[in-house]
Design a protein around this motif. Sequence first.
Motif, short mmCIF file in Angstrom:
data_model
loop_
_atom_site.label_atom_id
_atom_site.label_comp_id
_atom_site.label_asym_id
_atom_site.label_seq_id
_atom_site.Cartn_x
_atom_site.Cartn_y
_atom_site.Cartn_z
N VAL A 64 0.85 -1.19 0.00
CA VAL A 64 0.00 0.00 0.00
C VAL A 64 0.89 1.23 0.00
CG1 VAL A 64 -1.75 1.29 1.28
CG2 VAL A 64 -1.86 -1.21 1.20
N TYR A 65 0.67 2.11 -0.98
CA TYR A 65 1.46 3.33 -1.09
C TYR A 65 0.85 4.48 -0.31
CZ TYR A 65 3.85 1.14 -5.07
OH TYR A 65 4.57 0.30 -5.87
N ARG A 66 -0.43 4.77 -0.59
CA ARG A 66 -1.09 5.91 0.04
C ARG A 66 -2.56 5.60 0.31
NH1 ARG A 66 2.31 8.60 -3.51
NH2 ARG A 66 3.53 10.25 -2.53
N VAL A 67 -3.08 6.21 1.37
CA VAL A 67 -4.51 6.21 1.64
C VAL A 67 -4.87 7.69 1.83
CG1 VAL A 67 -6.38 5.37 3.08
CG2 VAL A 67 -4.33 3.96 2.78
N ILE A 68 -5.73 8.19 0.95
CA ILE A 68 -6.00 9.62 0.88
C ILE A 68 -7.49 9.90 1.06
CG2 ILE A 68 -5.76 11.67 -0.58
CD1 ILE A 68 -3.77 9.63 -2.23
N PRO A 69 -7.85 10.68 2.07
CA PRO A 69 -9.25 11.12 2.16
C PRO A 69 -9.49 12.18 1.08
CG PRO A 69 -7.96 12.19 3.85
CD PRO A 69 -7.03 11.24 3.13
N ILE A 70 -10.69 12.23 0.54
CA ILE A 70 -10.99 13.19 -0.52
C ILE A 70 -12.11 14.11 -0.05
CG2 ILE A 70 -11.86 13.44 -2.88
CD1 ILE A 70 -10.52 10.66 -3.40
N ASP A 71 -11.83 15.41 -0.12
CA ASP A 71 -12.82 16.40 0.32
C ASP A 71 -13.80 16.76 -0.79
OD1 ASP A 71 -11.75 16.56 2.89
OD2 ASP A 71 -10.27 18.03 2.25
N THR A 72 -13.31 16.88 -2.02
CA THR A 72 -14.18 17.25 -3.12
C THR A 72 -13.59 16.77 -4.44
OG1 THR A 72 -15.52 19.04 -4.04
CG2 THR A 72 -13.22 19.55 -3.57
N ILE A 73 -14.45 16.71 -5.45
CA ILE A 73 -14.05 16.27 -6.79
C ILE A 73 -14.52 17.32 -7.77
CG2 ILE A 73 -14.28 14.42 -8.51
CD1 ILE A 73 -15.24 12.65 -6.08
N VAL A 74 -13.62 17.75 -8.67
CA VAL A 74 -13.96 18.76 -9.68
C VAL A 74 -13.41 18.33 -11.03
CG1 VAL A 74 -14.00 20.68 -8.02
CG2 VAL A 74 -11.88 20.14 -9.21
N ASP A 75 -13.79 19.07 -12.08
CA ASP A 75 -13.21 18.82 -13.40
C ASP A 75 -11.72 19.13 -13.33
OD1 ASP A 75 -15.52 17.98 -14.75
OD2 ASP A 75 -16.18 20.06 -15.01
N PRO A 76 -10.91 18.48 -14.18
CA PRO A 76 -9.45 18.59 -14.05
C PRO A 76 -8.85 19.85 -14.67
CG PRO A 76 -9.97 17.13 -15.85
CD PRO A 76 -11.28 17.54 -15.23
N TYR A 77 -9.54 20.97 -14.53
CA TYR A 77 -9.02 22.22 -15.08
C TYR A 77 -8.37 23.02 -13.96
CZ TYR A 77 -12.01 20.82 -18.89
OH TYR A 77 -12.60 20.09 -19.89
N VAL A 78 -7.23 23.59 -14.26
CA VAL A 78 -6.46 24.34 -13.26
C VAL A 78 -7.34 25.39 -12.59
CG1 VAL A 78 -4.50 25.90 -12.92
CG2 VAL A 78 -4.28 23.95 -14.47
N GLU A 79 -8.13 26.09 -13.38
CA GLU A 79 -8.96 27.17 -12.85
C GLU A 79 -10.00 26.65 -11.86
OE1 GLU A 79 -7.57 28.16 -17.04
OE2 GLU A 79 -8.44 26.42 -16.04
N ASP A 80 -10.64 25.53 -12.18
CA ASP A 80 -11.64 24.94 -11.28
C ASP A 80 -11.00 24.44 -10.00
OD1 ASP A 80 -13.25 25.42 -13.44
OD2 ASP A 80 -13.81 23.33 -13.78
N VAL A 81 -9.86 23.79 -10.15
CA VAL A 81 -9.14 23.26 -8.97
C VAL A 81 -8.69 24.42 -8.08
CG1 VAL A 81 -7.05 22.06 -8.21
CG2 VAL A 81 -8.41 21.13 -10.10
N ALA A 82 -8.16 25.47 -8.67
CA ALA A 82 -7.69 26.63 -7.88
C ALA A 82 -8.83 27.26 -7.10
CB ALA A 82 -7.03 27.65 -8.80
N GLU A 83 -9.99 27.39 -7.74
CA GLU A 83 -11.15 28.00 -7.08
C GLU A 83 -11.61 27.17 -5.89
OE1 GLU A 83 -13.51 31.06 -6.47
OE2 GLU A 83 -12.20 30.99 -8.23
N LYS A 84 -11.80 25.88 -6.11
CA LYS A 84 -12.31 25.00 -5.05
C LYS A 84 -11.26 24.80 -3.95
CE LYS A 84 -15.87 22.83 -3.68
NZ LYS A 84 -17.07 23.54 -3.32
#
Length: 174
Positions: A64-84
């Motif tokens: 097992v390498y990583r176990v990551i909790p995820i807070d939110t999912i967005v489209d893979p655009y830099v602008e969307d990721v930066a905003e959220k």
Amino acid sequence: MSFNLMITHEPGLDNYRFVIGSLRSLIKDYQVIDKGPCVILIKVPDPYQAIENLRSIVKEAPMVYRVIPIDTIVDPYVEDVAEKASELALARIPPDKTYRVTLHGRLYWRETRMPAHSMDAIRVIAEKIDRQVSLTHPDYVVYVRSVKLYHRRRYATITVTMPEKIIVSKSEKP
């Protein structure tokens, strides 16, 4: 498309079966949303509680390498990721604490649909977060990972948390 926990592991069916068996014994209420050669996307009631439940098994499971909790999912655009990421970071990171942005995978520019260079994407994300940056010893990490769901559609997952809330077994950095 609602998943809130990501587990990355060494490739191989035996490793996948081990991870699923561990989930079955440690987390009663889970649902596998998608799986790839080395990534399992899971829906659990509370991803941060799942992290604590899985912490013991990861110490004994070098695959097992990583176990990551995820807070939110967005489209893979830099602008969307930066905003959220900015919304989450400003809500969760106290003004006197530091952070760093960690990006795994590829993000794209919304207008051109062209891939963004990792450093450019990180810079755009970090510029929207009004907190002090610390690359070596951050109090919080803004963890962004690009994933493909059902081997077709790409999404970006965003997690804003303290580094110890992400289980990392192969390297020291989340």
